[in-house]
Design a protein around this motif. Sequence first.
Motif, PDB file in Angstrom:
ATOM      1  N   MET A   1       0.908  -1.186  -0.526  1.00 40.72           N
ATOM      2  CA  MET A   1      -0.092   0.296  -0.362  1.00 40.72           C
ATOM      3  C   MET A   1       0.640   1.493   0.154  1.00 40.72           C
ATOM      4  SD  MET A   1      -3.231   1.413   0.275  1.00 40.72           S
ATOM      5  CE  MET A   1      -3.854  -0.397   0.056  1.00 40.72           C
ATOM      6  N   ASN A   2       0.574   2.332  -0.811  1.00 41.10           N
ATOM      7  CA  ASN A   2       1.010   3.417  -0.376  1.00 41.10           C
ATOM      8  C   ASN A   2       0.401   4.278   0.367  1.00 41.10           C
ATOM      9  OD1 ASN A   2       3.156   3.500  -3.661  1.00 41.10           O
ATOM     10  ND2 ASN A   2       0.778   2.680  -3.921  1.00 41.10           N
ATOM     11  N   VAL A   3       1.134   4.751   0.508  1.00 40.40           N
ATOM     12  CA  VAL A   3       0.905   5.564   2.031  1.00 40.40           C
ATOM     13  C   VAL A   3       1.135   7.219   1.315  1.00 40.40           C
ATOM     14  CG1 VAL A   3       0.576   6.935   3.815  1.00 40.40           C
ATOM     15  CG2 VAL A   3       1.065   4.358   3.803  1.00 40.40           C
ATOM     16  N   VAL A   4      -0.192   8.754   0.932  1.00 37.96           N
ATOM     17  CA  VAL A   4      -0.241   9.377   0.615  1.00 37.96           C
ATOM     18  C   VAL A   4      -0.647  10.791   2.052  1.00 37.96           C
ATOM     19  CG1 VAL A   4      -0.560  11.480  -0.950  1.00 37.96           C
ATOM     20  CG2 VAL A   4      -0.919   9.164  -1.217  1.00 37.96           C
ATOM     21  N   PHE A   5       0.426  11.274   2.352  1.00 38.58           N
ATOM     22  CA  PHE A   5       0.589  12.206   3.677  1.00 38.58           C
ATOM     23  C   PHE A   5      -0.431  13.233   3.008  1.00 38.58           C
ATOM     24  CE2 PHE A   5       2.678   8.544   5.852  1.00 38.58           C
ATOM     25  CZ  PHE A   5       1.895   9.094   7.209  1.00 38.58           C
ATOM     26  N   ASP A   6      -0.915  14.117   3.568  1.00 36.68           N
ATOM     27  CA  ASP A   6      -1.632  16.040   3.422  1.00 36.68           C
ATOM     28  C   ASP A   6      -0.115  16.137   4.501  1.00 36.68           C
ATOM     29  OD1 ASP A   6      -1.916  18.958   3.317  1.00 36.68           O
ATOM     30  OD2 ASP A   6      -3.706  18.540   5.415  1.00 36.68           O
ATOM     31  N   ILE A   7       0.428  17.466   4.267  1.00 36.21           N
ATOM     32  CA  ILE A   7       1.937  18.133   5.302  1.00 36.21           C
ATOM     33  C   ILE A   7       0.797  18.492   6.511  1.00 36.21           C
ATOM     34  CG2 ILE A   7       3.806  19.612   5.121  1.00 36.21           C
ATOM     35  CD1 ILE A   7       4.125  17.790   2.742  1.00 36.21           C
ATOM     36  N   GLY A   8      -0.038  20.461   6.235  1.00 39.50           N
ATOM     37  CA  GLY A   8       0.122  21.302   6.774  1.00 39.50           C
ATOM     38  C   GLY A   8      -1.414  20.337   7.724  1.00 39.50           C
ATOM     39  N   ASN A   9      -1.102  19.984   9.430  1.00 32.50           N
ATOM     40  CA  ASN A   9      -1.946  20.367  10.397  1.00 32.50           C
ATOM     41  C   ASN A   9      -2.012  18.510  10.578  1.00 32.50           C
ATOM     42  OD1 ASN A   9      -2.148  22.902  11.631  1.00 32.50           O
ATOM     43  ND2 ASN A   9      -3.911  23.190  10.748  1.00 32.50           N
ATOM     44  N   ALA A 143      -7.982  17.145  -9.856  1.00 28.09           N
ATOM     45  CA  ALA A 143      -6.839  16.459 -11.111  1.00 28.09           C
ATOM     46  C   ALA A 143      -6.173  16.836  -9.851  1.00 28.09           C
ATOM     47  CB  ALA A 143      -7.053  18.273 -11.631  1.00 28.09           C
ATOM     48  N   ILE A 144      -5.746  16.945  -9.072  1.00 20.30           N
ATOM     49  CA  ILE A 144      -4.140  17.371  -7.949  1.00 20.30           C
ATOM     50  C   ILE A 144      -3.644  15.665  -7.414  1.00 20.30           C
ATOM     51  CG2 ILE A 144      -5.375  17.999  -5.846  1.00 20.30           C
ATOM     52  CD1 ILE A 144      -3.099  19.722  -5.278  1.00 20.30           C
ATOM     53  N   TYR A 145      -4.828  15.169  -7.423  1.00 20.42           N
ATOM     54  CA  TYR A 145      -5.106  13.580  -7.446  1.00 20.42           C
ATOM     55  C   TYR A 145      -4.388  13.159  -7.933  1.00 20.42           C
ATOM     56  CZ  TYR A 145      -7.636  15.388  -3.344  1.00 20.42           C
ATOM     57  OH  TYR A 145      -8.373  15.550  -2.249  1.00 20.42           O
ATOM     58  N   ARG A 146      -4.964  13.112  -9.150  1.00 21.17           N
ATOM     59  CA  ARG A 146      -4.720  12.552 -10.204  1.00 21.17           C
ATOM     60  C   ARG A 146      -3.835  12.529 -10.366  1.00 21.17           C
ATOM     61  NH1 ARG A 146     -10.482  13.337 -12.662  1.00 21.17           N
ATOM     62  NH2 ARG A 146     -11.792  11.630 -12.003  1.00 21.17           N
ATOM     63  N   LEU A 147      -3.122  13.875 -10.968  1.00 21.30           N
ATOM     64  CA  LEU A 147      -1.377  13.879 -10.927  1.00 21.30           C
ATOM     65  C   LEU A 147      -0.583  13.304 -10.052  1.00 21.30           C
ATOM     66  CD1 LEU A 147       0.285  16.048 -12.200  1.00 21.30           C
ATOM     67  CD2 LEU A 147      -0.060  17.649 -10.710  1.00 21.30           C
ATOM     68  N   LEU A 148      -0.661  13.467  -8.543  1.00 28.47           N
ATOM     69  CA  LEU A 148       0.327  12.266  -7.999  1.00 28.47           C
ATOM     70  C   LEU A 148       0.030  10.892  -8.725  1.00 28.47           C
ATOM     71  CD1 LEU A 148       1.960  12.406  -5.430  1.00 28.47           C
ATOM     72  CD2 LEU A 148       0.315  10.937  -4.838  1.00 28.47           C
ATOM     73  N   LEU A 149      -1.168  10.461  -9.117  1.00 24.70           N
ATOM     74  CA  LEU A 149      -1.451   9.143  -9.791  1.00 24.70           C
ATOM     75  C   LEU A 149      -0.634   9.080 -10.457  1.00 24.70           C
ATOM     76  CD1 LEU A 149      -4.847   8.676  -8.593  1.00 24.70           C
ATOM     77  CD2 LEU A 149      -2.780   7.562  -7.197  1.00 24.70           C
ATOM     78  N   GLU A 150      -1.109   9.631 -11.747  1.00 21.65           N
ATOM     79  CA  GLU A 150       0.081   9.708 -13.181  1.00 21.65           C
ATOM     80  C   GLU A 150       0.980   9.879 -13.345  1.00 21.65           C
ATOM     81  OE1 GLU A 150      -2.447  12.774 -15.435  1.00 21.65           O
ATOM     82  OE2 GLU A 150      -4.470  11.395 -15.244  1.00 21.65           O
ATOM     83  N   ASN A 152       3.312   8.882 -11.430  1.00 20.06           N
ATOM     84  CA  ASN A 152       3.973   8.011 -10.410  1.00 20.06           C
ATOM     85  C   ASN A 152       3.667   6.484 -10.523  1.00 20.06           C
ATOM     86  OD1 ASN A 152       5.850   9.454  -8.439  1.00 20.06           O
ATOM     87  ND2 ASN A 152       4.134  10.685  -8.318  1.00 20.06           N
ATOM     88  N   ARG A 153       2.570   6.905 -12.024  1.00 20.79           N
ATOM     89  CA  ARG A 153       1.774   5.480 -12.438  1.00 20.79           C
ATOM     90  C   ARG A 153       1.561   5.027 -11.469  1.00 20.79           C
ATOM     91  NH1 ARG A 153       6.602   4.141 -16.525  1.00 20.79           N
ATOM     92  NH2 ARG A 153       6.909   5.850 -17.669  1.00 20.79           N
ATOM     93  N   LEU A 154       0.723   5.486 -10.361  1.00 24.63           N
ATOM     94  CA  LEU A 154      -0.308   4.618  -8.898  1.00 24.63           C
ATOM     95  C   LEU A 154      -1.843   4.198  -9.548  1.00 24.63           C
ATOM     96  CD1 LEU A 154       1.686   6.586  -5.974  1.00 24.63           C
ATOM     97  CD2 LEU A 154       2.204   4.715  -6.954  1.00 24.63           C
ATOM     98  N   GLU A 155      -1.207   2.885  -9.016  1.00 20.74           N
ATOM     99  CA  GLU A 155      -3.314   3.095  -8.437  1.00 20.74           C
ATOM    100  C   GLU A 155      -3.860   3.178  -8.046  1.00 20.74           C
ATOM    101  OE1 GLU A 155      -5.464   1.590 -11.988  1.00 20.74           O
ATOM    102  OE2 GLU A 155      -2.969   1.450 -12.563  1.00 20.74           O
TER     103      GLU A 155
END
Length: 200
Positions: A1-9, A143-150, A152-155
């Motif tokens: 599993m890939n873990v994707v963090f927000d940073i602020g707070n 679009a911002i979530y899809r940008l990360l996926l595209e 980094n070639r992530l599902e």
Amino acid sequence: MNVVFDIGNVLIQWDPRALFRKIFASEDEVEWFLANVCTHDWNLEQDRGRSFEEAVAAATALHPEHEGAIAAYHLRWHETVIGPIAGTVEILEALNAQGTPLYAITNWNQDKFRETRKRYPFLGHFRDIVVSGDERLVKPDPAIYRLLLERNRLEASSCLFIDDSPRNVAGAEAIGMRAHHFSSPDGLRAHLARSGILKA
């Protein structure tokens, strides 16, 4: 599993009140200023890529009587960054140590983020960080979530997204990511353990 963090707070505590309590005499004045002058929507445009110089000029034109306080939002911005959230940083370090692929999506002005990144070495654990100011996109825009996926070639289904904003969590879920609404390091640790992502 890939873990994707927000940073602020989630990893770093941010609150403009930390600065403006040093500038204004009362809590009421602080809250009025943030509700009427340097507002959430005004700040969001910096997260979307507008320069702080342009933002300060725009707000000062509308509220010249608050010129000094408006300028402080830019010039003393690092006083709004309170510091790391230790419990979450510990989780990040543990995930990194066990080899979990780590990514981040943050609503953050590009220039201020580059300055902040120098202050917090643990941000180097991420394989990629999507910074809203660089991309001219802010969460919860799909679009911002899809940008990360595209990029980094992530599902989407292979990612767990962590954010303190319910709207941003819902945005991630809407494109097929798993998501956790962050409220505390202990809650996050328990969720990751139940999910089998964080090993004992």
